[in-house]
Design an enzyme around this catalytic site. Structure first.
Site, mmCIF file in Angstrom:
data_model
loop_
_atom_site.group_PDB
_atom_site.id
_atom_site.type_symbol
_atom_site.label_atom_id
_atom_site.label_comp_id
_atom_site.label_asym_id
_atom_site.label_seq_id
_atom_site.Cartn_x
_atom_site.Cartn_y
_atom_site.Cartn_z
ATOM 1 N N LYS A 81 72.168 35.619 -2.488
ATOM 2 C CA LYS A 81 71.204 34.583 -2.379
ATOM 3 C C LYS A 81 71.338 34.021 -1.065
ATOM 4 O O LYS A 81 70.201 33.666 -0.532
ATOM 5 C CB LYS A 81 71.532 33.654 -3.137
ATOM 6 C CG LYS A 81 71.289 33.740 -4.835
ATOM 7 C CD LYS A 81 71.535 32.471 -5.661
ATOM 8 C CE LYS A 81 72.819 31.843 -5.772
ATOM 9 N NZ LYS A 81 73.982 32.636 -6.028
ATOM 10 N N ARG A 133 71.256 24.728 -10.864
ATOM 11 C CA ARG A 133 72.332 25.584 -11.677
ATOM 12 C C ARG A 133 72.535 25.039 -13.165
ATOM 13 O O ARG A 133 73.130 25.715 -13.819
ATOM 14 C CB ARG A 133 73.685 25.288 -10.881
ATOM 15 C CG ARG A 133 74.043 26.415 -10.182
ATOM 16 C CD ARG A 133 75.422 25.935 -9.614
ATOM 17 N NE ARG A 133 76.178 27.081 -8.842
ATOM 18 C CZ ARG A 133 76.227 27.498 -7.626
ATOM 19 N NH1 ARG A 133 75.391 26.817 -6.843
ATOM 20 N NH2 ARG A 133 77.151 28.401 -7.131
ATOM 21 N N ARG A 185 84.410 39.048 0.515
ATOM 22 C CA ARG A 185 83.586 38.384 1.194
ATOM 23 C C ARG A 185 84.517 37.585 2.322
ATOM 24 O O ARG A 185 85.508 36.959 2.016
ATOM 25 C CB ARG A 185 82.671 37.527 0.362
ATOM 26 C CG ARG A 185 81.718 36.666 1.132
ATOM 27 C CD ARG A 185 80.749 36.097 0.365
ATOM 28 N NE ARG A 185 80.853 35.044 -0.530
ATOM 29 C CZ ARG A 185 79.907 34.458 -1.387
ATOM 30 N NH1 ARG A 185 78.818 34.929 -1.196
ATOM 31 N NH2 ARG A 185 80.365 33.606 -2.112
ATOM 32 N N ARG A 193 86.722 32.160 1.358
ATOM 33 C CA ARG A 193 86.580 30.716 0.765
ATOM 34 C C ARG A 193 87.629 30.745 -0.573
ATOM 35 O O ARG A 193 87.962 31.981 -1.211
ATOM 36 C CB ARG A 193 85.168 30.810 0.033
ATOM 37 C CG ARG A 193 84.229 30.330 1.236
ATOM 38 C CD ARG A 193 82.953 30.427 0.722
ATOM 39 N NE ARG A 193 82.417 30.175 -0.469
ATOM 40 C CZ ARG A 193 81.123 30.205 -1.184
ATOM 41 N NH1 ARG A 193 80.067 30.593 -0.352
ATOM 42 N NH2 ARG A 193 81.103 29.785 -2.245
ATOM 43 N N ARG A 229 83.734 31.174 -11.957
ATOM 44 C CA ARG A 229 82.432 30.947 -11.694
ATOM 45 C C ARG A 229 81.391 31.833 -12.326
ATOM 46 O O ARG A 229 80.293 31.361 -12.581
ATOM 47 C CB ARG A 229 82.300 31.371 -9.942
ATOM 48 C CG ARG A 229 83.015 30.170 -8.966
ATOM 49 C CD ARG A 229 83.240 30.750 -7.793
ATOM 50 N NE ARG A 229 81.898 31.124 -7.132
ATOM 51 C CZ ARG A 229 81.735 31.523 -5.891
ATOM 52 N NH1 ARG A 229 82.859 32.416 -5.348
ATOM 53 N NH2 ARG A 229 80.628 31.701 -5.322
#
Ligand code: AMP
Length: 210
Positions: A13, A88, A122, A155, A166
């Site tokens: 996204k 969300r 990531r 992160r 998540r």
């Protein structure tokens, strides 16, 4: 253009929204980035949400809705915006309906296995927010930002336990939004996978939103 970008964490996204903001000339509003900015600057809001973000849980609706309401009332959002990471939950989507009318809800579709592969690799530049991937989009020099040369970080919420959490949160709270918006004829599905290059994904996005 007023658009919401939906999809599980790691669907891309943020990457797509960063390209779309230049293409459609509207601001890219990422609630995750807004929270991280507040945490980094140690604001009251930042202190309130820091542990929630680290665990991969959701910030309470009231806090998130108030932050978005304030942001989209700013003059640069007059002709539209891309919301990335908001709404969300159904209450957030209902609150957004009261604030404005949407043109599109982009739904990025990707398998759970690919999400885990993406998120665990990531890396991010802490000052610019630029995103890399150790396999799919590596920096020119390992571990360093291409422009600033700063050390890239992982992160906290891209670590394995948080990723699992998540995904559970996404399946339970956010996936129902796809039905919510499909009933309103706003959903534009775009399939993505780790075999596709960012530009290929973006071309599909442009087609879906045009
Ligand atoms: P993201 O960068 O979109 O993955 O968001 C990172 C984290 O910020 C999430 O795991 C949540 O803790 C928090 N967050 C971002 N957007 C929202 C939202 N709309 N509602 C609640 N929490 C959010």
């Amino acid at each position: 253009m007023k658009a919401v970008f939906l999809g599980p964490p790691g669907a891309g996204k943020g990457t797509v929204a960063a390209q779309a903001k230049d293409y459609f000339k509207v601001p890219h509003i990422s609630t995750g980035d807004l929270f991280r900015y507040n945490i980094k600057n140690e604001t009251e809001l930042g202190k309130q949400v820091k542990s929630i973000l680290a665990s991969g849980g959701l910030v309470p609706d009231s806090v998130t809705i108030a932050m978005v309401k304030e942001r989209i009332a700013e003059p640069d959002c007059k002709d539209g915006f891309i919301l990335d990471g908001f709404p969300r939950t159904i209450p957030q989507a209902e609150a957004l309906e009261e604030m404005t009318e949407l043109d599109h809800v982009l739904n990025l579709v990707i398998s759970n296995e690919e999400v885990v592969q993406r998120l665990s690799g990531r890396r991010m530049c802490p000052s610019t927010g630029r995103i890399y991937h150790v396999l799919f989009n590596p920096p020119k020099v390992e571990g360093k930002d291409d422009e600033t040369g700063e050390d890239l970080i992982q992160r906290d919420d891209d670590k394995e336990e948080a990723i699992k959490h998540r995904l559970e949160v996404y399946n339970a709270q956010t996936e129902p939004l796809i039905d919510f918006y499909r009933k309103k004829n706003l959903i534009r599905d775009v399939k993505t996978s780790n075999n596709m290059k960012p530009d290929e994904v973006f071309a599909c996005v442009v087609k879906a939103l045009s």
